[in-house]
Design a protein around this motif. Structure first.
Motif, short mmCIF file in Angstrom:
data_model
loop_
_atom_site.label_atom_id
_atom_site.label_comp_id
_atom_site.label_asym_id
_atom_site.label_seq_id
_atom_site.Cartn_x
_atom_site.Cartn_y
_atom_site.Cartn_z
N ASP A 44 1.14 -1.25 0.19
CA ASP A 44 0.05 -0.51 0.40
C ASP A 44 0.82 0.85 0.23
OD1 ASP A 44 -2.62 -1.54 -0.12
OD2 ASP A 44 -2.55 -1.45 2.17
N LEU A 45 2.34 1.27 0.62
CA LEU A 45 3.02 2.50 0.75
C LEU A 45 3.53 2.59 0.11
CD1 LEU A 45 4.15 4.34 2.60
CD2 LEU A 45 5.57 3.08 2.93
N GLU A 46 4.07 1.06 -1.14
CA GLU A 46 4.73 1.46 -3.03
C GLU A 46 3.98 2.28 -4.00
OE1 GLU A 46 8.27 1.13 -4.83
OE2 GLU A 46 7.91 0.60 -3.28
N LEU A 47 2.54 2.04 -3.45
CA LEU A 47 2.05 3.12 -5.17
C LEU A 47 2.29 4.67 -5.02
CD1 LEU A 47 0.30 2.96 -7.32
CD2 LEU A 47 -1.97 2.46 -6.23
N PRO A 48 1.94 4.96 -3.42
CA PRO A 48 2.29 6.47 -3.48
C PRO A 48 3.71 6.75 -3.42
CG PRO A 48 0.60 5.53 -1.59
CD PRO A 48 1.42 4.66 -2.23
N LYS A 49 4.53 5.98 -3.34
CA LYS A 49 5.76 6.05 -3.13
C LYS A 49 5.52 6.64 -5.28
CE LYS A 49 8.02 4.89 0.43
NZ LYS A 49 9.59 3.50 0.60
N GLN A 50 5.72 5.49 -5.11
CA GLN A 50 5.63 6.36 -6.84
C GLN A 50 5.32 7.55 -7.34
OE1 GLN A 50 4.41 1.75 -8.65
NE2 GLN A 50 5.87 0.96 -7.75
N GLN A 51 3.59 7.61 -7.26
CA GLN A 51 3.10 8.48 -8.05
C GLN A 51 4.38 9.73 -7.64
OE1 GLN A 51 -0.61 7.92 -5.37
NE2 GLN A 51 -1.05 6.40 -7.87
N VAL A 52 4.40 10.04 -6.29
CA VAL A 52 4.94 11.19 -5.40
C VAL A 52 6.25 11.01 -6.50
CG1 VAL A 52 6.24 12.13 -3.72
CG2 VAL A 52 4.03 11.17 -3.38
#
Length: 127
Positions: A44-52
């Motif tokens: 769940d944390l990896e997706l926002p990291k990629q988006q950022v």
């Protein structure tokens, strides 16, 4: 917790039962969907990291596209105005040159100098 209480008759068994229940509790909550596993949280944390991480590139693309669009709009709006202004200034320049030639000819006649063409410009006169 004091030692004598832990070893008191009947109390130790209750403490041990509570410990076992707590150890098993997170697994039951995860299995029933009440809490998330570590792997799930990492995903769940990896997706926002990629988006950022993608945001600066997206911002730069949008900025470049906006600059191009504004440049095109300025060319369309300002291009006609600049062309008209150039034509007006060129016409005024030609008119002033004709007036200058006429004044030089008149000055030459008044001084009694035969018409030998336009006067030569001074060194600091651009023409």
């Amino acid at each position: 917790m004091s030692n004598w209480l832990v070893h008191a008759e009947g109390v130790g068994e209750h403490i041990e039962a509570a410990r076992k229940k707590q150890v098993c509790q997170p697994r039951r909550e995860t299995q029933s969907g009440l809490s998330s596993s570590t792997a799930s949280l990492r995903t769940d944390l990896e997706l926002p990291k990629q988006q950022v991480a993608a945001l600066p590139g997206e911002r730069d693309k949008l900025k470049t596209a906006l600059q191009r669009q504004l440049g095109q709009q300025l060319d369309q709006v300002g291009g006609g105005r600049v062309t008209r202004q150039y034509e007006v200034l060129t016409t005024e320049r030609d008119t002033l040159r004709r007036e200058k030639a006429g004044l030089e000819e008149r000055l030459g006649r008044e001084r009694g100098v035969p018409d030998s063409g336009p006067l030569q410009p001074l060194a600091d006169d651009p023409g």
